[in-house]
Enzyme design. Structure first.
Site, mmCIF file in Angstrom:
data_model
loop_
_atom_site.group_PDB
_atom_site.id
_atom_site.type_symbol
_atom_site.label_atom_id
_atom_site.label_comp_id
_atom_site.label_asym_id
_atom_site.label_seq_id
_atom_site.Cartn_x
_atom_site.Cartn_y
_atom_site.Cartn_z
ATOM 1 N N THR A 113 -12.924 -9.963 10.994
ATOM 2 C CA THR A 113 -13.598 -10.044 9.690
ATOM 3 C C THR A 113 -13.813 -8.642 9.127
ATOM 4 O OG1 THR A 113 -14.711 -12.086 10.315
ATOM 5 C CG2 THR A 113 -15.683 -10.849 8.497
ATOM 6 N N TYR A 114 -14.256 -7.714 9.959
ATOM 7 C CA TYR A 114 -14.438 -6.337 9.506
ATOM 8 C C TYR A 114 -13.096 -5.624 9.353
ATOM 9 C CZ TYR A 114 -19.532 -6.353 9.764
ATOM 10 O OH TYR A 114 -20.861 -6.598 9.530
ATOM 11 N N GLU A 137 -19.298 2.419 17.022
ATOM 12 C CA GLU A 137 -18.752 3.360 16.044
ATOM 13 C C GLU A 137 -18.033 2.577 14.952
ATOM 14 O OE1 GLU A 137 -17.335 3.677 19.390
ATOM 15 O OE2 GLU A 137 -18.940 4.952 20.129
#
Length: 188
Positions: A113-114, A137
């Site tokens: 999704t990211y 990160e």
């Protein structure tokens, strides 16, 4: 070395505190709204981002040096989301605290999704007998601001169990990120 299933992840978390807090199901909704899923999956565990963020800033015009890192390179934000500037970077930590068994190594992969939005999540492996909150990160590779949601899924941890116990664990060698409790900056 074999990948471990949801049954193993559940047992290790409930009986030995491997993941705390532990969610035995895959959560896709909160307060009647869709969220980025977290919790146990078939062969992994989707971790959540806490509401503690450190966002890169250039206000001090310093050089990023992993051997001599200047904390002034970051602005600290505590909120239910984080806006990462274009082509920038942020650190966060997990909601979950991990206690990795001596015969287990994890690999962590960012959620698609990211990734499909140009946001890359990087987490190094959790070594045998490492424990702590995971520092996450996030890289915003886009020319636009990017949003990260606290309390929602950001990456999936895969657990691999070795056929034999390692001679020296992360704990044995006094690893520098052992027992981290918040967003931890680079240590040389």
């Amino acid at each position: 070395m074999s990948i471990k299933s949801d049954k193993w992840i559940r047992r290790m978390s409930e009986e030995f505190g491997m993941i705390d807090p532990f969610e035995p199901n895959q959560i896709k909704e909160a307060d009647g709204k869709r969220i980025i899923s977290y919790g146990t999956s078939s062969y992994g565990y989707d971790i959540r981002c806490a509401n503690e963020f450190k966002i890169f800033t250039n206000i001090n015009s310093t050089i990023v040096d992993p051997k001599n890192f200047d904390p002034k390179n970051f602005v600290t934000v505590e909120d239910d989301c984080c806006i990462i500037p274009p082509n920038s970077f942020a650190l966060a930590r997990t909601v979950e605290y991990f206690r990795i068994p001596r015969n287990v190594l994890t690999v962590c992969l960012g959620k698609s999704t990211y990734a499909r939005c140009g946001i890359i999540v990087n987490v190094t492996p959790f070594e045998p007998e490492w424990e702590g909150y995971v520092t996450l990160e996030f890289s915003n590779t886009t020319p636009l601001p990017a949003k990260i949601y606290a309390g929602e899924g950001v990456a999936q941890v895969l657990f691999f169990e070795s056929d034999e116990i390692c001679k020296t664990s992360y704990k044995d060698r006094n690893g520098k990120y052992m027992g981290q409790t918040g967003v931890t900056l680079p240590k040389a």
